[in-house]
Design a protein around this motif. Structure first.
Motif, PDB file in Angstrom:
ATOM      1  N   TRP A 148       0.754  -0.633   0.223  1.00  0.00           N
ATOM      2  CA  TRP A 148       0.396   0.021   0.331  1.00  0.00           C
ATOM      3  C   TRP A 148       1.029   0.944  -0.445  1.00  0.00           C
ATOM      4  CZ3 TRP A 148      -4.716  -0.372  -1.721  1.00  0.00           C
ATOM      5  CH2 TRP A 148      -5.554  -1.775  -0.824  1.00  0.00           C
ATOM      6  N   LEU A 149       2.374   1.202   0.610  1.00  0.00           N
ATOM      7  CA  LEU A 149       2.902   2.600   0.637  1.00  0.00           C
ATOM      8  C   LEU A 149       3.222   2.629  -0.799  1.00  0.00           C
ATOM      9  CD1 LEU A 149       5.413   2.000   4.093  1.00  0.00           C
ATOM     10  CD2 LEU A 149       3.227   3.641   3.670  1.00  0.00           C
ATOM     11  N   THR A 150       4.298   1.355  -1.597  1.00  0.00           N
ATOM     12  CA  THR A 150       4.015   1.478  -3.141  1.00  0.00           C
ATOM     13  C   THR A 150       3.869   2.000  -4.100  1.00  0.00           C
ATOM     14  OG1 THR A 150       5.432  -0.156  -2.302  1.00  0.00           O
ATOM     15  CG2 THR A 150       4.793   0.571  -4.724  1.00  0.00           C
ATOM     16  N   LEU A 151       1.862   1.830  -3.535  1.00  0.00           N
ATOM     17  CA  LEU A 151       0.682   2.410  -4.434  1.00  0.00           C
ATOM     18  C   LEU A 151       0.590   3.222  -4.171  1.00  0.00           C
ATOM     19  CD1 LEU A 151      -1.895   1.460  -6.096  1.00  0.00           C
ATOM     20  CD2 LEU A 151      -3.052   1.452  -3.877  1.00  0.00           C
ATOM     21  N   LEU A 152       1.127   4.059  -2.677  1.00  0.00           N
ATOM     22  CA  LEU A 152       0.950   5.632  -2.406  1.00  0.00           C
ATOM     23  C   LEU A 152       1.459   6.356  -3.532  1.00  0.00           C
ATOM     24  CD1 LEU A 152      -0.996   7.868  -0.934  1.00  0.00           C
ATOM     25  CD2 LEU A 152       0.663   7.579   1.085  1.00  0.00           C
ATOM     26  N   TRP A 153       2.897   6.223  -3.572  1.00  0.00           N
ATOM     27  CA  TRP A 153       3.343   6.556  -3.754  1.00  0.00           C
ATOM     28  C   TRP A 153       4.038   6.845  -4.999  1.00  0.00           C
ATOM     29  CZ3 TRP A 153       7.837   5.902  -6.704  1.00  0.00           C
ATOM     30  CH2 TRP A 153       8.271   4.815  -7.180  1.00  0.00           C
ATOM     31  N   ILE A 154       3.032   5.643  -6.067  1.00  0.00           N
ATOM     32  CA  ILE A 154       3.376   5.534  -6.820  1.00  0.00           C
ATOM     33  C   ILE A 154       1.649   6.701  -7.774  1.00  0.00           C
ATOM     34  CG2 ILE A 154       2.554   4.073  -8.829  1.00  0.00           C
ATOM     35  CD1 ILE A 154       4.835   4.233  -8.701  1.00  0.00           C
ATOM     36  N   LEU A 155       1.096   6.358  -6.931  1.00  0.00           N
ATOM     37  CA  LEU A 155      -0.302   7.632  -7.406  1.00  0.00           C
ATOM     38  C   LEU A 155      -0.098   8.891  -7.172  1.00  0.00           C
ATOM     39  CD1 LEU A 155      -2.904   7.823  -8.026  1.00  0.00           C
ATOM     40  CD2 LEU A 155      -3.840   7.256  -6.058  1.00  0.00           C
ATOM     41  N   GLY A 210       4.717   0.893 -11.712  1.00  0.00           N
ATOM     42  CA  GLY A 210       4.001   0.873 -10.471  1.00  0.00           C
ATOM     43  C   GLY A 210       2.798   0.646  -9.903  1.00  0.00           C
ATOM     44  N   MET A 211       1.912   0.052 -10.722  1.00  0.00           N
ATOM     45  CA  MET A 211       0.590  -0.137 -10.159  1.00  0.00           C
ATOM     46  C   MET A 211       0.429  -1.739  -9.647  1.00  0.00           C
ATOM     47  SD  MET A 211      -1.402   2.287  -8.946  1.00  0.00           S
ATOM     48  CE  MET A 211      -2.401   3.710  -9.425  1.00  0.00           C
ATOM     49  N   ARG A 212       1.208  -2.097 -10.596  1.00  0.00           N
ATOM     50  CA  ARG A 212       1.608  -3.737 -11.134  1.00  0.00           C
ATOM     51  C   ARG A 212       2.597  -4.343  -9.617  1.00  0.00           C
ATOM     52  NH1 ARG A 212       0.944  -3.129 -16.383  1.00  0.00           N
ATOM     53  NH2 ARG A 212       3.453  -2.604 -16.802  1.00  0.00           N
ATOM     54  N   SER A 213       3.776  -3.044  -9.863  1.00  0.00           N
ATOM     55  CA  SER A 213       4.161  -3.785  -8.323  1.00  0.00           C
ATOM     56  C   SER A 213       4.325  -3.638  -7.446  1.00  0.00           C
ATOM     57  CB  SER A 213       5.755  -3.074  -8.281  1.00  0.00           C
ATOM     58  OG  SER A 213       5.589  -1.021  -8.279  1.00  0.00           O
ATOM     59  N   ALA A 214       3.243  -2.565  -6.640  1.00  0.00           N
ATOM     60  CA  ALA A 214       2.709  -2.827  -5.844  1.00  0.00           C
ATOM     61  C   ALA A 214       1.272  -4.387  -5.871  1.00  0.00           C
ATOM     62  CB  ALA A 214       1.697  -1.539  -5.352  1.00  0.00           C
ATOM     63  N   LEU A 215       1.101  -4.064  -6.459  1.00  0.00           N
ATOM     64  CA  LEU A 215      -0.268  -5.531  -6.041  1.00  0.00           C
ATOM     65  C   LEU A 215       0.329  -6.675  -6.670  1.00  0.00           C
ATOM     66  CD1 LEU A 215      -3.454  -2.974  -7.258  1.00  0.00           C
ATOM     67  CD2 LEU A 215      -2.445  -3.405  -5.192  1.00  0.00           C
ATOM     68  N   SER A 223      12.088  -7.205 -13.737  1.00  0.00           N
ATOM     69  CA  SER A 223      12.285  -7.079 -12.674  1.00  0.00           C
ATOM     70  C   SER A 223      10.925  -5.087 -13.352  1.00  0.00           C
ATOM     71  CB  SER A 223      13.781  -5.349 -12.442  1.00  0.00           C
ATOM     72  OG  SER A 223      13.587  -4.894 -11.514  1.00  0.00           O
ATOM     73  N   TRP A 224      10.547  -4.648 -11.633  1.00  0.00           N
ATOM     74  CA  TRP A 224       9.623  -3.631 -11.320  1.00  0.00           C
ATOM     75  C   TRP A 224      11.080  -2.757 -11.795  1.00  0.00           C
ATOM     76  CZ3 TRP A 224       5.253  -5.877 -11.972  1.00  0.00           C
ATOM     77  CH2 TRP A 224       4.915  -6.650 -11.411  1.00  0.00           C
ATOM     78  N   ARG A 225      11.511  -2.904 -11.707  1.00  0.00           N
ATOM     79  CA  ARG A 225      12.265  -1.142 -11.811  1.00  0.00           C
ATOM     80  C   ARG A 225      12.082   0.203 -11.188  1.00  0.00           C
ATOM     81  NH1 ARG A 225      13.341  -0.798 -18.092  1.00  0.00           N
ATOM     82  NH2 ARG A 225      10.688  -0.898 -18.097  1.00  0.00           N
ATOM     83  N   HIS A 226      12.005  -0.119 -10.057  1.00  0.00           N
ATOM     84  CA  HIS A 226      11.200   1.222  -9.215  1.00  0.00           C
ATOM     85  C   HIS A 226      12.050   2.429  -9.340  1.00  0.00           C
ATOM     86  CE1 HIS A 226       8.993  -1.490  -6.248  1.00  0.00           C
ATOM     87  NE2 HIS A 226       8.498  -1.290  -6.675  1.00  0.00           N
ATOM     88  N   LEU A 227      13.661   2.411  -8.847  1.00  0.00           N
ATOM     89  CA  LEU A 227      14.663   3.561  -9.626  1.00  0.00           C
ATOM     90  C   LEU A 227      13.426   3.971 -10.481  1.00  0.00           C
ATOM     91  CD1 LEU A 227      17.940   2.373  -8.323  1.00  0.00           C
ATOM     92  CD2 LEU A 227      16.252   3.627  -6.695  1.00  0.00           C
ATOM     93  N   ALA A 233      12.571   7.563 -10.573  1.00  0.00           N
ATOM     94  CA  ALA A 233      12.955   8.856 -12.250  1.00  0.00           C
ATOM     95  C   ALA A 233      12.403   9.475 -13.313  1.00  0.00           C
ATOM     96  CB  ALA A 233      13.861   7.973 -13.227  1.00  0.00           C
ATOM     97  N   VAL A 234      11.734   8.118 -13.756  1.00  0.00           N
ATOM     98  CA  VAL A 234      10.717   8.922 -15.222  1.00  0.00           C
ATOM     99  C   VAL A 234       9.977   9.083 -14.704  1.00  0.00           C
ATOM    100  CG1 VAL A 234       9.999   7.743 -17.513  1.00  0.00           C
ATOM    101  CG2 VAL A 234      11.698   7.099 -16.638  1.00  0.00           C
ATOM    102  N   LEU A 235       8.633   9.240 -13.505  1.00  0.00           N
ATOM    103  CA  LEU A 235       7.686  10.398 -13.198  1.00  0.00           C
ATOM    104  C   LEU A 235       8.165  11.108 -13.055  1.00  0.00           C
ATOM    105  CD1 LEU A 235       5.843   7.151 -11.519  1.00  0.00           C
ATOM    106  CD2 LEU A 235       4.996   7.828 -14.196  1.00  0.00           C
ATOM    107  N   GLY A 236       9.464  11.154 -11.982  1.00  0.00           N
ATOM    108  CA  GLY A 236      10.196  12.549 -11.729  1.00  0.00           C
ATOM    109  C   GLY A 236      10.230  13.530 -12.410  1.00  0.00           C
TER     110      GLY A 236
END
Length: 294
Positions: free
Chosen positions: A154-161, A227-232, A245-249, A253-256
């Protein structure tokens, strides 16, 4: 002999704070009205219901030999797609309210443009969160194989959203200020729909040709879905993603980067658009709209 206590000095409130407060109030009112207006309430429910219907038919289909259900992969991607569509909602709102004179009235008020944009961001973001909730909660009961049973998910879902909305809503504001009328919104929607179709929302990106994978990864829509897939989804589901890989970094970086670009350009574009607004232009656009209706 009595002495009078010195009057307490009140600290003046800055115009920016006043505008932000007014914008927050405006956004809360617009958001509440969107759930009491029949037409807008239908729009909040229509897309989630249609997507839940699609998920129902996909729930038992498997993706190749991976052992993963296509519906399980599709639900988080749909959440990312809906979040990215906030840029279209923002663009449509700005274009429509530019055409009917709302932006001109905001321009004439001290701090009005800042308050207007604050309110619009709050109302659009609030509506998006409500739409995602309407899709996610029933979807979790409909679809098997999700891994949303711990706080980390849920934390991953939150920061992605949050990062995804910061990345996409300013883009919507820029697009809304570039197009002069609501009729031109088709020029925005068609490219967005095209990017959605190749962003891995309904089918993993690895199944597409290499050049389409490169194009899709330039868009925030793909990274929101990833990002949503990596969270759920469970870690095993990463096998169908690029580099397994979910490639969180890379996602951050891209969304940022999109967020920085949008936040830097949006104020400049909107100020230029506001300077060009005048009562005569609003009246001319209204006259053209009436002629089309007539």
């Amino acid at each position: 002999m009595s002495t009078l206590a010195p009057a307490r000095r009140t600290r003046p409130v800055s115009p920016a704070v006043t505008a932000l407060r007014a914008g927050c109030g405006r956004g809360a009112i617009e958001l509440r009205q969107s759930f009491t207006n029949g037409a807008e309430l239908v729009s909040h429910l229509l897309w989630p219901v249609l997507m839940l219907t699609a998920l129902f038919f996909l729930r038992d289909a498997e993706f190749g030999s991976s052992g993963l259900l296509l519906g399980t992969l599709a639900l988080p991607s749909m959440l990312g797609m809906n979040a990215a569509m906030g840029m279209v909602t923002m663009s449509q709102a700005l274009t429509a309210e530019r055409e009917d004179g709302t932006l001109l009235r905001a321009k004439a008020t001290p701090g009005g443009m800042r308050g207007y944009l604050t309110g619009k961001v709050i109302s659009v973001a609030g509506g998006l969160i409500a739409d995602l909730t309407i899709l996610l909660v029933p979807g979790m009961f409909l679809i098997d194989g999700l891994a949303a049973d711990d706080a980390g998910s849920w934390l991953t879902l939150l920061w992605i959203l949050v990062l995804g909305m910061v990345a996409t809503l300013p883009i919507g504001a820029i697009l809304g200020s570039l197009f002069p009328s609501a009729r031109s919104q088709g020029l925005i929607q068609l490219p967005v729909i095209g990017m959605i179709s190749i962003s891995g929302v309904f089918y993993p990106l690895t199944a597409l040709p290499d050049w389409l994978q490169i194009v899709a990864q330039c868009s925030p829509i793909y990274w929101l879905g990833l990002g949503m897939r990596s969270a759920l989804l469970p870690d095993a589901a990463a096998q169908v993603e690029i580099a397994d890989s979910w490639r969180h970094l890379e996602t951050a970086a891209v969304l940022g980067a999109w967020a920085v670009l949008g936040l830097a350009l949006a104020p400049v574009v909107l100020r230029r658009m506001a300077r060009r607004e005048s009562g005569s232009e609003v009246a001319e656009r209204r006259e053209r709209a009436l002629q089309r209706v007539g």
